[in-house]
Design an enzyme around this catalytic site. Structure first.
Site, short mmCIF file in Angstrom:
data_model
loop_
_atom_site.label_atom_id
_atom_site.label_comp_id
_atom_site.label_asym_id
_atom_site.label_seq_id
_atom_site.Cartn_x
_atom_site.Cartn_y
_atom_site.Cartn_z
N LYS A 180 -4.04 11.95 -4.90
CA LYS A 180 -2.61 12.06 -5.20
C LYS A 180 -2.26 13.51 -5.55
O LYS A 180 -3.06 14.41 -5.32
CB LYS A 180 -2.24 11.07 -6.30
CG LYS A 180 -2.87 9.70 -6.15
CD LYS A 180 -2.43 8.94 -4.90
CE LYS A 180 -3.39 7.78 -4.65
NZ LYS A 180 -2.90 6.53 -4.27
C1 LIG Z 1 -3.56 5.13 -4.62
C2 LIG Z 1 -2.63 4.02 -4.69
C3 LIG Z 1 -2.77 2.99 -5.63
C4 LIG Z 1 -3.97 2.87 -6.55
O1 LIG Z 1 -4.07 3.94 -7.43
P1 LIG Z 1 -5.39 4.07 -8.35
O2 LIG Z 1 -5.01 5.10 -9.37
O3 LIG Z 1 -6.49 4.53 -7.45
O4 LIG Z 1 -5.66 2.74 -8.94
C5 LIG Z 1 -1.80 2.00 -5.68
N1 LIG Z 1 -0.74 2.02 -4.85
C6 LIG Z 1 -0.58 2.98 -3.92
C7 LIG Z 1 0.63 2.97 -3.04
C8 LIG Z 1 -1.51 4.01 -3.80
O5 LIG Z 1 -1.35 4.95 -2.86
#
Ligand SMILES: *Cc1c(COP(=O)(O)O)cnc(C)c1O
Length: 377
Positions: A180
Site C-alpha cells: 500500500k
Molecule cells: C490489501 C487489502 C486488504 C487487506 O489488507 P491487510 O492489511 O493486508 O489485511 C483488504 N482490502 C483490500 C481492498 C486490499 O487491497
C-alpha cells in the site's frame, strides 16, 4: 535492468524511530499508537482513528460494531483482495458479490438490484486508490436504512470531492501492508467520527479489556481489569506505530511522486488504441496505489504473454485485481460476474514505486509500448 512491481519507501527515520521505541522499554500498544492515531485522524480529517494489526482485522471489527451478524447479507465487490469478502464471512454473514464498472469500483445499479430485506451493509472498496462515488452509495444506504463501510485499504491520501478518504463516513478501514502507500510492516487503521464506534473499537482490539496495559502500568494504585465482552487481540505495536508516524510525515511527497509517474505513464500510453487506462473523474484524486492497464479485445497480444515478455526484459508485473468468487474458497457460490471476470483476465499492473528512476520509468514505458503496438498477426 531488474524492475520490481513495488518497493516501500523506508529510510533512516523509520529505523531510528523503531530503534528508540525498542529501547524505551514500551513496545506493545501504548503512547506511540496513540500518537499515530492522532496524526492519522488529523491527516484524513476524521474525529477518531483506531489502530489495529492490519486492514483485515480492521474490517472484521468494523463488521462487528456495525452489528453485522449471522444470516445478514453484505454487498461487496468480488473484484477485490479476498479479505474484503472474508471479513463478512468472519461474522457469519454472507458476502453478496456485485459487479464493478470499468474503473474497478462497485456498479451502483447492480448493487441496488441486490439489496433485499437481509441486506445490512454495503462494503465499498476504493480499488487501487481510485475513489468510488461515496455520496451515491451513502444516499442508497440512507434510503434503505443500511450501513456504509469503506474498504480503503489502498486509498490512504486519495481525495473524493475535495476531502480525503476517511472523512466521509463512519467506518473506513486502511492498510499499512508494504503493497500500500505507507507501511508499518503490517498494520491497519479504522477512522470514524462516531464516538460510540471509536470507544467500542478501542475496547474490542485489546481483548475487550476495560483498561489498557499502559493505563495499568502508569497507575500508582493497584487496579484490576474486567473483560467486557468477547474481544480480540488485534493490537498494533508501538514499534510499528513509531514507523507509521514517520511514514505519515512523508505521505505528501510519496503521493506526489506516485502521481507524477502515473501521469507520465498516462501520457506515454494514451495513443495506444487497444488499451484502457485509469481515469480520474472530476473531483476525484487517486493516490495511484497501483497503475493498471486493461487490454481490450483488439489487443495484439494476450495479457499473460505481456506479463511473460515483460519479465523476460526484467520488468515485474502483476495480474490486475483478483475476483473472490473465482477463488477456491468461494467457488461453491457458483455465480457469474462477466465484467469482473473480464477485468480480472485482461488487466495488468505495471511497476510503480517511489524513487523509481527516470531510466526505469522510460525502460518500462518503451518495453510495454513495444508489446502493445506489435501488429496483430
Ligand atoms: C490489501 C487489502 C486488504 C487487506 O489488507 P491487510 O492489511 O493486508 O489485511 C483488504 N482490502 C483490500 C481492498 C486490499 O487491497
Amino acid at each position: 535492468m531488474k524492475i520490481p512491481i513495488t518497493r516501500p519507501l523506508l529510510g533512516i527515520e523509520e529505523a531510528d524511530a523503531a530503534h528508540k521505541t525498542i529501547l524505551s522499554g514500551w513496545v506493545t500498544q501504548g503512547p506511540k499508537v496513540a500518537e499515530f492515531e492522532e496524526d492519522f485522524a488529523e491527516y484524513v480529517g476524521s474525529k477518531y482513528a483506531v489502530a489495529v494489526s492490519n486492514c483485515t482485522t480492521a474490517l472484521h471489527l468494523a463488521m462487528i460494531v456495525a452489528g453485522i451478524k449471522s444470516g445478514d447479507e453484505v454487498i461487496c465487490p468480488s473484484m477485490s483482495y479476498i479479505a474484503t469478502a472474508n471479513c463478512i464471512t468472519y461474522v457469519g454473514a454472507k458476502p453478496i458479490f456485485a459487479e464493478v464498472n470499468e474503473d474497478f469500483n462497485l456498479d451502483i445499479e447492480d448493487v441496488k438490484n441486490r439489496i433485499n430485506s437481509k441486506t445490512k451493509a454495503i462494503l465499498l472498496v476504493h480499488q487501487m486508490g481510485m475513489p468510488a462515488d461515496i455520496d451515491a452509495f451513502q444516499a442508497i444506504c440512507k434510503e434503505k436504512n443500511i450501513i456504509l463501510i469503506e474498504d480503503a485499504a489502498c486509498a490512504i491520501g486519495s481525495v473524493y470531492k475535495g476531502k480525503r478518504i476517511g472523512s466521509h463516513s463512519d467506518l473506513v478501514c486502511f492498510s499499512f501492508h508494504p503493497r500500500k502507500i505507507i507501511t508499518t510492516g503490517d498494520g491497519g487503521m479504522i477512522t470514524t467520527s462516531n464516538e460510540k464506534f471509536n470507544e467500542r473499537l478501542k475496547i474490542l482490539r485489546k481483548h475487550a479489556m476495560s483498561i489498557s496495559d499502559h493505563e495499568r502500568h502508569s497507575c500508582n494504585e493497584i487496579i484490576f481489569e474486567d473483560h467486557l465482552e468477547i474481544g480480540y487481540n488485534y493490537r498494533l505495536t508501538d514499534i510499528q506505530a513509531a514507523v507509521g508516524i514517520e511514514q505519515l510525515k512523508k505521505i505528501g511527497s510519496i503521493i506526489e511522486e506516485r502521481r507524477k509517474i502515473s501521469f507520465k505513464y498516462l501520457n506515454s500510453f494514451n495513443d495506444i488504441e487497444c488499451i484502457r487506462l485509469p481515469l480520474e473523474k472530476n473531483g476525484y484524486e487517486s493516490n495511484y496505489q497501483s497503475f493498471s492497464i486493461y487490454l481490450k479485445e483488439n489487443a495484439p497480444i494476450q495479457r499473460n504473454d505481456v506479463m511473460r515478455k515483460l519479465l523476460e526484459k526484467g520488468i515485474s508485473s502483476r495480474r490486475g485485481i483478483m475476483t473472490a468468487h473465482q477463488e477456491t474458497a468461494y467457488n461453491f457460490m457458483d455465480i457469474q460476474l462477466p465484467i469482473s471476470e473480464d477485468l480480472r483476465d485482461n488487466s495488468i499492473l505495471i511497476p510503480l514505486y517511489n524513487e523509481m528512476t527516470i531510466d526505469e520509468i522510460n525502460y518500462t514505458i518503451r518495453e510495454t509500448r513495444k508489446l502493445l503496438l506489435y501488429p496483430k498477426k
